[in-house]
Design an enzyme around this catalytic site. Structure first.
Site, PDB file in Angstrom:
ATOM      1  N   SER A   1       0.582  -0.784   0.148  1.00 36.03           N
ATOM      2  CA  SER A   1       0.470  -0.403  -0.310  1.00 36.03           C
ATOM      3  C   SER A   1       0.936   1.272  -0.381  1.00 36.03           C
ATOM      4  O   SER A   1       1.493   1.575  -1.398  1.00 36.03           O
ATOM      5  CB  SER A   1      -0.814  -0.008   1.415  1.00 36.03           C
ATOM      6  OG  SER A   1      -2.262   1.066   1.316  1.00 36.03           O
TER       7      SER A   1
ATOM      8  N   ASP B   1     -10.613  -2.700  -5.073  1.00 38.83           N
ATOM      9  CA  ASP B   1      -9.718  -1.952  -3.901  1.00 38.83           C
ATOM     10  C   ASP B   1     -10.328  -0.683  -4.441  1.00 38.83           C
ATOM     11  O   ASP B   1     -10.283  -0.106  -5.149  1.00 38.83           O
ATOM     12  CB  ASP B   1      -8.544  -1.705  -4.053  1.00 38.83           C
ATOM     13  CG  ASP B   1      -7.177  -1.385  -3.265  1.00 38.83           C
ATOM     14  OD1 ASP B   1      -7.799  -1.277  -2.592  1.00 38.83           O
ATOM     15  OD2 ASP B   1      -5.736  -1.796  -2.803  1.00 38.83           O
TER      16      ASP B   1
ATOM     17  N   HIS C   1      -8.491  -4.406  -1.591  1.00 36.47           N
ATOM     18  CA  HIS C   1      -7.580  -3.932  -1.143  1.00 36.47           C
ATOM     19  C   HIS C   1      -6.491  -5.235   0.277  1.00 36.47           C
ATOM     20  O   HIS C   1      -5.475  -5.194   0.057  1.00 36.47           O
ATOM     21  CB  HIS C   1      -7.489  -2.616   0.299  1.00 36.47           C
ATOM     22  CG  HIS C   1      -6.209  -1.689   0.770  1.00 36.47           C
ATOM     23  ND1 HIS C   1      -4.998  -1.322  -0.537  1.00 36.47           N
ATOM     24  CD2 HIS C   1      -5.543  -1.831   1.896  1.00 36.47           C
ATOM     25  CE1 HIS C   1      -4.723  -0.892   0.506  1.00 36.47           C
ATOM     26  NE2 HIS C   1      -4.212  -1.287   1.291  1.00 36.47           N
TER      27      HIS C   1
END
Length: 839
Positions: free
Chosen positions: A687, A773, A810
């Site tokens: 991320s 996501d 995600h």
């Protein structure tokens, strides 16, 4: 868009078998939306979902949690595509395609802001064009055939690259499973008339929520024979089996699970898509009836929520949050008579500012419902007494928002307990006052028996969270870069820090449901010590400790492994960067004797003030057993050394963000000078940590042989100029706004997408993403991979691969077996590129 793994602090985080999640509804979220990787991760509820204010950096763990694959949970690792793909897909480039930074360009939707409403910074005028040749990959609806075909082509190519590693993948998968106890349970914790815990079973992908009647205040030693048929405690009932919820679904992630005040019902939220939009259900634990809540107003549509929910004073009232078009939790509703065909929904609070994310929680003593709204720099909290929840819908403010003042609150002993950075303190200070509205002027520092503040907000120690109990206050924070727990007794004003044998460790408060508790559960582990949950007496925390549960790691021999906490001097000549190192002792002996250089995997995050803890993770063992050393770089931008490690001027936020990337490169250079070589060094981040890796390999591509970028936030400028992308506006107070003159050039200098070096030889790259996501859009890793291939000099021996999960978001796979299959694939790529695969 991107995002929080928040160190959001404290929290019951979950890291049992798969991803840690961002459970910031437990940490009251303010701007710290990341999850701290604490020991409680291991003994809390496995497979928690991410119910939080997402941000692009949602760090999930400080170990290799790298995203997902298009393989289904039942796909065998040795199955292959019928057609081999020899070359990566070459997406078309639109050389004249641009995006604009600065003032709104012609045709821009005036409803979409270019900067925060209260910003005094000048916009770039006229706007500046930024090349975006792969911008056509953006598809908000996930329906464009050309885009989907390209993603499938990427998956096919990645599968071809690792086809020869199928045997290794199978081997790694078996090793990963062999190091966990598949049939297991979490330490039971008291809540009213029951003990609550979760169980997992061999062959089942998800956990089951269980409870057993509480006949005494302490249960005897658990007499469990290790089988799935045997109960953990007498009278055990599985009241929510997530395996049943997820049956025939490609994705299933349960968010909040809340027993009602009578404990005859549970309310829970569940996401079946991976986009972090949650249904809300209420289940009758006596009849088994399960009701999915509808939107109301006669509409048969299922109610869509942020996943955060709480019960009111009794079983008739629920509170929940809804989200706006940007996936931002912003409205708090009270639902009365939820069980009726025509329930009453009352809008209690709404946060109109796109910079602020809202959250609902209930005080541990059950007396107040709180609505917290916060940006990353400013917060505000409103309260509603549960005693009057049916007679009034007016929520009162504890302290009106003040620019760059963060505060969080709990209630107990008739007081607000407030931890805040008011008056510009570098860390949070602990204050209190009588529980009333508009009380900021009354806040006073909490002092010990010597009239000294117990947390004064100075650099000495950082305060992250506070749990208020009937007789004690338990604080969590950091001192000397290590997670700490303090126990404070208001009656005597005595405070004590809990001490443990290992100098470097990970510790966190476990699940705490009862206000009148006289003990707490503490989760503890280290890089070499598997997790354990211990019960600690609040009155005698040093002498009265009972091990409730130790995590069994089959085959693990602790004496074979060692760990160190070292410091690396940064390029500025004064900042010392902590690193945590875990290794097999015989491997480190070879290094220290100068006998040979060894392979090293370097992990980092470094954003949102989120901490990478020196925790235990059995999924590292396959790497360690193959002679690798695993290093965690506690770089600036995280919160390991307190908020000053994160904030300007010496941390890594806004116009000092490059410190994050420089620190990581400096650590890598140290490792190459002392222990390894560039051909044996790999790196990883997820991320916002994926942004770290993108920036690092741009800065020093020659330092690494392989890189893993999990759901990477790599199109920093391209995303941050466009507030139509979910989560963007709220991130302006994290990175800066590239539409503004103040930040534009600085951000352009590190944004990974805009700094790929033409003709440079890059490490082999493995990028992951999730089609659904909402934090880091799938097109970011796709565009970055295409850019790397177009600009770099990499050939087939240094592939750039994208592994896109077409059914998740995600947090990758919700199925633990699928997760381990994916991790085995990721590891196989890494080991192959480092030359560690036996031919």
């Amino acid at each position: 868009m991107i995002f929080l793994f928040v160190k959001c602090v404290n929290v019951s985080i979950v890291k049992s078998f798969i991803l840690l999640s961002c459970v910031s509804f437990l940490t009251r979220g303010s701007s710290r939306r990341c999850v701290a990787v604490t020991a409680s991760a291991f003994q809390s509820l496995p497979f928690a979902s991410a119910i939080s204010r997402p941000h692009r950096g949602d760090k999930v763990s400080c170990t290799t949690f790298t995203g997902s694959t298009c393989l289904s949970a039942n796909t065998k690792l040795n199955s292959t595509a019928s057609t081999m793909v020899e070359s990566p897909p070459i997406p078309r480039r639109e050389e004249d395609r641009v995006i604009y930074a600065g003032a709104a360009p012609d045709g821009w939707d005036p409803k979409i802001p270019r900067q925060a409403n209260d910003s005094d910074e000048a916009l770039l005028t006229p706007p500046i064009a930024i090349p975006d040749p792969y911008g056509w990959m953006r598809d908000d609806k996930r329906e464009n055939k050309e885009v989907l075909d390209h993603l499938n082509a990427e998956n096919a190519y990645s599968k071809s690259v690792i086809k020869h590693l199928e045997g290794l993948q199978d081997e790694l998968y078996k090793e990963l499973l062999s190091s966990i106890q598949e049939t297991d349970y979490t330490a039971p914790r008291p809540r009213g008339d029951f003990w609550y815990y979760t169980r997992t079973f061999e062959g089942s992908s998800y956990r089951s929520y269980c409870r057993a009647p509480k006949t005494t205040e302490q249960y005897a030693t658990i007499d469990w024979d290790g089988t799935k048929e045997s109960p953990i405690l007498p009278g055990e009932v599985a009241y929510l089996d997530v395996n049943e919820l997820g049956k025939d679904k490609s994705y299933c992630s349960v968010g909040a699970v809340k027993p009602s005040p009578s404990q005859k019902l549970i309310a829970y939220s569940v996401d079946f898509k991976g986009d972090e939009t949650y249904e809300m259900h209420v289940r009758n634990l006596e009849t088994g009836e399960d009701i999915v809540l509808k939107a109301g107003g006669g509409d048969d549509k299922i109610l869509e929520t942020s996943g955060s929910l709480v019960w009111g004073k009794d079983d008739s009232t629920l509170y929940y949050m809804t989200m706006d078009e940007q996936h931002r939790p912003y409205r708090l509703y009270q639902r009365r008579d939820w069980q009726n065909d025509t329930p009453i929904d009352i809008l209690l609070k709404e946060e109109p500012d796109d910079m602020f994310w809202a959250h609902v929680f209930k005080s541990l003593d059950g007396k107040y419902i709180f609505f917290e709204t916060a940006s990353k720099e400013t917060s505000e909290i409103f309260f509603l007494p549960t005693e009057s929840e049916t007679t009034t819908s007016k929520m009162e403010c504890i302290a009106a928002r003040r620019n760059k003042v963060l505060y969080e609150v709990e209630h107990g002993h008739g007081n607000w307990w407030v931890w805040t950075n008011v008056d510009g303190s570098p860390n949070m200070k602990l204050m209190s006052c009588a529980a009333k509205p508009d009380c900021a002027a009354d806040w006073q520092l909490v002092t010990d028996s010597k009239q000294q503040p117990i947390f004064d907000g100075s650099l000495a120690k950082a305060l992250d969270s506070v749990t208020v109990l009937e007789s004690h206050v338990v604080a969590q924070g950091r001192e000397g870069g290590i997670p700490r727990i303090w126990v404070f007794k208001p009656e005597t004003k005595s405070i004590q820090r809990l001490e443990f044998e290992e100098a470097a460790h990970d510790v966190g408060l476990g699940a705490q449901y009862e206000f009148n508790a006289n003990t707490i559960a503490v989760a503890y582990d280290s890089l070499v010590t598997p997790p354990q949950t211990m019960e600690i007496s609040l009155d005698c925390p040093d002498s009265e400790r009972t091990i409730l549960k130790s995590k069994d790691v089959p085959g693990y021999e602790k004496e074979k492994y060692g760990c160190d906490r070292l410091e690396v001097l940064s390029r500025d000549g004064k900042t010392k960067i902590p690193i945590s190192v875990v290794y097999r002792k015989d491997v480190m002996e070879k290094v220290k004797s100068g006998e040979e250089r060894v392979p090293i995997h370097l992990y980092g995050y470094g954003s949102y003030g989120s901490c990478c803890e020196a925790d235990f993770d059995s999924s590292r063992l396959p790497l360690l057993e193959r002679g690798m050393i695993y290093v965690i770089a506690h770089i600036r931008g995280g919160g390991e050394m307190g908020r000053q490690w994160y904030e300007e001027p010496n941390g890594a936020k806004f116009l000092c963000k490059k410190n994050t990337f420089n620190d990581f490169v400096d650590v890598a250079r140290f490792l190459v000078s002392e222990w390894t070589t560039p051909d044996l060094l790999s790196c990883e981040g997820r991320s916002a940590g994926g942004m770290l890796i993108g920036a690092v390999i741009n800065q020093a591509p020659e330092l690494f042989r392989a890189a893993i970028l999990g759901v990477p936030f790599v199109d920093v400028v391209g995303t941050m100029i466009d507030a139509s992308i979910p989560l963007t506006a709220g991130e302006w107070v994290e990175w800066g706004n590239p539409n503004e003159e103040k930040y534009h050039q600085y951000m352009m200098e590190y944004s990974p997408m805009n700094n790929v070096k033409t003709g440079a030889l890059y490490p082999s790259c493995w990028l992951t993403g999730g089609l659904h996501d909402p934090r880091v859009a799938f097109w970011e890793p796709s565009k970055f991979a295409a850019t790397l291939r177009h600009e770099s000099s990499n050939g087939k021996d240094r592939p750039i691969c994208v592994k896109m999960d077409m059914s998740a978001g995600h947090f990758s796979a919700s199925d633990r077996y699928k997760y381990y299959r994916e991790l085995a694939i990721d590891y196989s790529f890494l080991l192959d590129q480092l030359g560690l695969v036996k031919k």
